[in-house]
Write a protein that holds these residues in place. Structure first.
Motif: not given
Length: 463
Positions: A77-84, A301-307
Motif C-alpha cells: 500500500q503506497l510503497p513509494d510514498q514517503q513517510f516519516n 523514507i518510503s516503505p520500498r526504500v525502508m525494505m
C-alpha cells in the motif's frame, strides 16, 4: 491452513479509513482467496485492532510493504510514498555503523594524568584526565574506572578532573554535566545510591564476588573542568566498551536516541550516512532525506526504500555470522519498546522489529519494521509506516495486520532465540593499562570485564 489475503485486507479495511488523497488507495495482496479468516487470539492488551462493531475509523496515512525472503510481494500500500519513519531510522544508522566500524568495534575511554604518584599514600599530585566517545558509558563503567585506578595504587588526586569535550556519561550530551556525574561516581563518599546499585547489580550478574567485597573510590580534590588532555599526559589505562553489536542491541531495544546520535557522530552525521545509503542501496538522493540519525524530527523514507534498508541490514549481519535477534528486540521477550506487544503465549517471540514513534511531529507518526515468522516456517519481511493520526491506534492496527498475515499461513511461530540480560551486553568491557613504570597494576582479574597487560601503542582519543 492458508487463508486469503484479499479477505484479510477486506477485514482490515472495515476497521480503517485512510483519509485525504490516500483514501482510495488499498493494500494490494497477491494470494488466493478463501472464505474465512481466523481472528488472532492471545494478542497484546489492548486488543490489536478495534472490532468492526466499534466502528472507530483510523484516520491518517499508511504505507505497507510485505515481502517473502525471495522478494515476492505479499502485500503493498503506497510503497513509494514517503513517510516519516520516526525511530525506524535507527535501522539505517545501525546498518552504516556495522559496515563502517564493524560489529566487534569497541569505543575507548582513556584515563590520563600529568602528575606523579606517591605510592606510600596512593596520591597523584596533579590532574586526572578522562577522554573518549563511548555512547554506552554509564554509572557502572565509572565505578569500574575507580576500581581499575585503585589497582594501580591510586586513591586520591590533588588536582582537577578534566574531561574531554567529547566525553559523555549516562546519556547526557553535556560534557560538563557528565564530568560532574563522573566526579561524584568515582568518589564513594559522594556516589549516588543509583550508581552503587548499578555497580552491585552488574557485578552480581557477572558473579564477580571479588569486586563486591571492596568499595572502589577515587577522591579528586579539585573541580571539574572541560578541556583536552595535556600534551604531556601519561596514559594510565584504557577502558573499552562492549562490542558495537551488543551496544546496538540495547540501543534498538530501548530506542535510545542519545546512543544513536553519538554513534552517528562517529559516522559523520546525517548527511554522510544519507550519502552512504544512497550509494549502498542504489537509490536516488531524493528517496532518502535524513535530518537526524535517531529518527527525531522530520525524516522521509518510503516503505520500498525502508525494505531495502532492512534487507541490507540482514545481509550485513549474516556476513558477520549474526542474525537480526543479535541487535533487534524480539517482541514479547526483550525489554523496551516491544516488550508489551505480541506478548500473548501464541505470538510471543514470533516478531522481530524496530518501532518508531513521534507523537507530535507530522501530526503523529508510527512505524513497525522487521520480520515475522509463521507456523508453516515461512519468514516474511514487513514495513508499516503511519502518520497524521493517533499513535496508539496506529500501533493497534500494525499489530493486527502482522497477526492476520501470520494467520494466513497457519498462525505464528517463535524465532529461535535465547535472551540475555541487556546489562550483561554492556558489561563485556576490556581494559588495558598504560606504560608508565610508576603505575604497576595489581594482578587481579574480574570475570567478563577483562583487564589486560600494558599497552604501548599510540592512542588517538585525547580530545
Amino acid at each position: 491452513m492458508r487463508r486469503a489475503f484479499k479477505t484479510l485486507i477486506s477485514l482490515v479495511a472495515t476497521t480503517m479509513f485512510v483519509c485525504a488523497s490516500f483514501a482510495s488507495a488499498g493494500i494490494v495482496a497477491q494470494t488466493k482467496q478463501s472464505s474465512q479468516l481466523e481472528t488472532p487470539q492471545g494478542s497484546p492488551s489492548p486488543s490489536p485492532s478495534p472490532s468492526v462493531e466499534e466502528g472507530r475509523p483510523l484516520y491518517g496515512f499508511q504505507g505497507v510493504l510485505v515481502e517473502t525472503l525471495s522478494g515476492k510481494v505479499v502485500a503493498s500500500q503506497l510503497p513509494d510514498q514517503q513517510f516519516n519513519p520516526a525511530s525506524a531510522v535507527k535501522l539505517a544508522t545501525s546498518l552504516i555503523a556495522l559496515r563502517t566500524l564493524g560489529p566487534q568495534h569497541r569505543f575507548a575511554t582513556g584515563v590520563w594524568t600529568d602528575g606523579l604518584l606517591d605510592k606510600s599514600t596512593g596520591t597523584i599530585t596533579g590532574n586526572l584526565y578522562v577522554s573518549g566517545r563511548d555512547p554506552s558509558f554509564h554509572y557502572e563503567h565509572a565505578v569500574l574506572l575507580a576500581s581499575e585506578l585503585n589497582r594501580l595504587g591510586i586513591t586520591k588526586v590533588t588536582g582537577d578532573l578534566i574531561v574531554a569535550p567529547s566525553f559523555t556519561m549516562n546519556f547526557s550530551s553535556s560534557a560538563s554535566r557528565s564530568g560532574e556525574r563522573l566526579y561524584d561516581t568515582l568518589d564513594s563518599s559522594l556516589r549516588y545510591a543509583e550508581a552503587t546499585r548499578a555497580w552491585n547489580y552488574e557485578r552480581t550478574l557477572l558473579n564477580d564476588q571479588t569486586s563486591l567485597q571492596t568499595v572502589p573510590s577515587i577522591a579528586v580534590m579539585g573541580s571539574v573542568v572541560v578541556g583536552p588532555v595535556s600534551t604531556g599526559g601519561k596514559l594510565l589505562l584504557t577502558q573499552k566498551s562492549s562490542k558495537l553489536v551488543d551496544i546496538l542491541k540495547v540501543l534498538l531495544c530501548y530506542s535510545n536516541n542519545f546512543m544513536a546520535e553519538r554513534i552517528g557522530e562517529s559516522l559523520g552525521g546525517p548527511e554522510a550516512v544519507q550519502r552512504e545509503l544512497v550509494t549502498l542501496l542504489g537509490v536516488s538522493s531524493d528517496e532518502i532525506k535524513l535530518s537526524s540519525l535517531s529518527g527525531v524530527g522530520v525524516n522521509r523514507i518510503s516503505p520500498r526504500v525502508m525494505m531495502k534498508i532492512y534487507r541490507a541490514l540482514r545481509s550485513e549481519l549474516q556476513k558477520n555470522g549474526l542474525s537480526p535477534t543479535d541487535i533487534l528486540p524480539v517482541a514479547g521477550i526483550d525489554p523496551g519498546t516491544l516488550q508489551e506487544r505480541f506478548k500473548g503465549p501464541t505470538w510471543r517471540g514470533s516478531v522481530i522489529a524496530k518501532t518508531g514513534t513521534l507523537v507530535r511531529t507530522d501530526g503523529g507518526a508510527s512505524a513497525l519494521v522487521g520480520q515475522m515468522r509463521a507456523a508453516n516456517g515461512e519468514v516474511l519481511l514487513f514495513v508499516i509506516l503511519n502518520q497524521r493520526g493517533s499513535v496508539a491506534r496506529f500501533r493497534e492496527n500494525q499489530d493486527y495486520l502482522v497477526m492476520l498475515i501470520q494467520n494466513t499461513r497457519g498462525g505464528p511461530k517463535a524465532f529461535d532465540y535465547k535472551p540475555l540480560t541487556l546489562m550483561m551486553q554492556l558489561s563485556d568491557t576490556e581494559s588495558t593499562f598504560g606504560t608508565a613504570d610508576e603505575y604497576e597494576p595489581k594482578k587481579v582479574e574480574s570475570p567478563k570485564s577483562k583487564v589486560q597487560g600494558q599497552e604501548s601503542k599510540t592512542l588517538d582519543f585525547r580530545l
